[in-house]
Write an enzyme that holds these catalytic residues in place. Sequence first.
Site, PDB file in Angstrom:
ATOM      1  N   PHE A  14       1.849  -1.842   5.172  1.00  0.00           N
ATOM      2  CA  PHE A  14       0.847  -2.848   5.500  1.00  0.00           C
ATOM      3  C   PHE A  14       0.593  -2.761   7.005  1.00  0.00           C
ATOM      4  CE2 PHE A  14      -0.751  -7.091   6.405  1.00  0.00           C
ATOM      5  CZ  PHE A  14      -1.723  -7.193   5.426  1.00  0.00           C
ATOM      6  N   ARG A  47      -5.579  -3.957  -7.634  1.00  0.00           N
ATOM      7  CA  ARG A  47      -4.158  -4.297  -7.522  1.00  0.00           C
ATOM      8  C   ARG A  47      -3.862  -5.530  -8.364  1.00  0.00           C
ATOM      9  NH1 ARG A  47      -1.004  -5.985  -2.004  1.00  0.00           N
ATOM     10  NH2 ARG A  47      -2.269  -7.850  -2.317  1.00  0.00           N
ATOM     11  N   ASP A  90      11.059  -4.302   5.297  1.00  0.00           N
ATOM     12  CA  ASP A  90      10.061  -5.326   5.004  1.00  0.00           C
ATOM     13  C   ASP A  90      10.106  -5.590   3.503  1.00  0.00           C
ATOM     14  OD1 ASP A  90       7.748  -6.635   4.203  1.00  0.00           O
ATOM     15  OD2 ASP A  90       6.523  -5.764   5.804  1.00  0.00           O
ATOM     16  N   TYR A  94       5.155 -16.472   1.124  1.00  0.00           N
ATOM     17  CA  TYR A  94       3.998 -16.946   0.345  1.00  0.00           C
ATOM     18  C   TYR A  94       3.553 -16.003  -0.759  1.00  0.00           C
ATOM     19  CZ  TYR A  94       1.390 -14.146   3.845  1.00  0.00           C
ATOM     20  OH  TYR A  94       0.931 -13.158   4.661  1.00  0.00           O
ATOM     21  N   LYS A  95       4.278 -14.903  -0.968  1.00  0.00           N
ATOM     22  CA  LYS A  95       3.917 -14.017  -2.077  1.00  0.00           C
ATOM     23  C   LYS A  95       4.722 -14.417  -3.311  1.00  0.00           C
ATOM     24  CE  LYS A  95       2.593 -10.361   1.181  1.00  0.00           C
ATOM     25  NZ  LYS A  95       1.133 -10.364   0.972  1.00  0.00           N
TER      26      LYS A  95
END
Lengths: 419, 419
Positions: free
Chosen positions: A135, A378, A206, A231-232
């Site tokens: 990312f 995705r 990560d 928050y995922k």
Amino acid sequence: MLPDMSSDVLTSLAEQARALDTQHVATDRRHAFELPDGVVYLDGNSLGALSRAAREATADAVSRQWGEQLIRAWNDSAWWSAPERVGDRIAGLVGAPAGTVVVGDSTTVSLYKAVHAAARMRPGRRVVLTDPDSFPTDVHVTRGVCDQLGLTLELLSPADAVARLRGSDDVALASYSQVDYRTGELWDLAALTVAAHDAGALSCWDLCHSAGVVDVGLTDGGADFAVGCGYKYLSGGPGAPAFIFVAPQHLDAFVNPILGWNGHATPFAMSPDHTPADGITRARVGTPPVLGIAALEGALTAYDGLSMADVRRRSLSLTAFFVDAIAALGVDLPVATPREDDRRGSQVSLRHPDAYAVVQALIARGVIGDFREPNIVRLGFAPLYLSHEDALAAAVHLRDVLAGREFERPEHRSRAAVT
Amino acid sequence: MLPDMSSDVLTSLAEQARALDTQHVATDRRHAFELPDGVVYLDGNSLGALSRAAREATADAVSRQWGEQLIRAWNDSAWWSAPERVGDRIAGLVGAPAGTVVVGDSTTVSLYKAVHAAARMRPGRRVVLTDPDSFPTDVHVTRGVCDQLGLTLELLSPADAVARLRGSDDVALASYSQVDYRTGELWDLAALTVAAHDAGALSCWDLCHSAGVVDVGLTDGGADFAVGCGYKYLSGGPGAPAFIFVAPQHLDAFVNPILGWNGHATPFAMSPDHTPADGITRARVGTPPVLGIAALEGALTAYDGLSMADVRRRSLSLTAFFVDAIAALGVDLPVATPREDDRRGSQVSLRHPDAYAVVQALIARGVIGDFREPNIVRLGFAPLYLSHEDALAAAVHLRDVLAGREFERPEHRSRAAVT
């Protein structure tokens, strides 16, 4: 929720879905979440769904703690120790011991702290490795740290990093994502960490796309540092505080690049001299985002009574079943996500030249996934609130979007401000 | 709310309080806040009170935006642009133009960004000045930046800093708080900034104890950088996101030390190369804390229709009346806060050898202030929700705590975990 299913193939898939849901009933936490009707939510890897516990925890933090206890809530509602308390809860999900994880800043700031501190622990070594396909914020922040410390950033895939490390003596740090955010590929944390250690380097991970869905195994894998997102899959709410992990053997040497009063040994002595706190508390910086932490703490109760091994089994079953279902339904898009269980996170990424419009057409049908450059559809499978029936519904909608060429409709092709 | 008041002095003070409240009725926003009954809240400079708008904004962000819009809220509820939108609102309160303020990280992280970027804008200059009596996190973070950049930190009071700057050519940055968190002294932002500029240095201001109560005047004073807190007088909630200001002439040269995707010119292009965004957006780092920003945005509506000049007049009237009232009531504690209007923030600090216990005894009576080392009884007057009658009530309770020597009671002397 399922579209009309009359064919034998669909009947068979629906039976399989029900059987798998029965098999995995012990990890079904759908009742804890407040998803809108008519939605199959496959974007929990971007923003996890709202749970009742998160909503109630936030309302309580606002109305009772802030509104009534006011300043006394720092003691009476234990706001001050919330970063470590919630950190310990996350530690249990990522295979780390208590006292090694703390929550607070954004993922990027957390990664800045971890990479900066780690790179300085190997003085004389000039190279930091990271994945060009990480990312982008990971690449940005790592490059920034290298510029500040006079180090060289080398962009290598995880596989190439293992080769680069072999026999080398110039690498300070290998900083990698455990799961590729685009393809969903799960990398071997332990193997890359061993390669780093064999070369005298440190590792930083990560966990944004692995925490809460994968047996992360920080301790078992020997990871030195890690960060992850609240928050995922952890469903802590939009912009939830991130977490940082520092392995026990590095806590005493960890130098936080951002020295703030929350990381001080005696913050209320108000001394102008900075004495870092013992343990993971030294990774704290400023006043913690209490409302965000409250939502995250509430959300994490969805994991109560579950083992990560069982959650992982459910996740793998959901993504495998989805891939099987689209194949059975005649969807012949290339699957970017590895089919092997030990190489797959909790998403299925498909390639399509009009991927953006395909995603919009799915959203119009209530199947919410997301698009990633350049051609990725995705679909994230947050295991706690998705069922195999949901996976089948998504597969059927995808088949129909493609069969009806709905991605060619103008309304699905115009880009929103934020995608 | 007032204790029994039978004496002539009290009768006269009560009349004055009512007259002053009538005079300042246009800035009374008490009805917007949800303070518990029986409390005189003099700690809005540590944690501002909850407003109905903040509570409702947070509930809406959780239940409707997160819960129902889910990932679509980034567009549909304009989460992505919230840091700049709320920043513009704060800019209006601190005398800065639109497009120069953004909210997001903690105050400490924000100060790290500002000090790091500012110090690098004066290459060749080796000295950074800050106040040894600043809130400790300011000293910590500034010292940390100096260590990283090979600069020398000199700890000087604002008055000594002006003298140090005169005729010098080695100072890169003067980083100061506009209001002293302990004494409440208001420093002359414009004068120190002129002194810095005359010496070729830059200025950075911590507005934690001035934003929302003082005519900060960033543009008028020529300030180069500033940061401030969302959870004190702005009443944004516990751990609310802080803000950072970069003067227009510095925006193009501002290099964020923490390079993240939210500060990128095209964040969704997902490029591994970092191109900073135009304007204040480059001061962003990671995903913004949406729930905290929602609370802060709601809270700021309390300022709708008010001029900062009027708010400042109310604030000065409240603190002046309180000092007069305790004098009239025979309280003879040393007042650490300057009596001159142009040297006073929005608090009154009193010295007492048993200050901690005095504060606890006041809290037991419903008058909530706080203690600061070593001997400060700190009483903050958030002007929007406090009245002159509140100030008088606090004064009478203080008189009674002292007259009854309530600070000698054991229950008021034992220290809480967090003070």
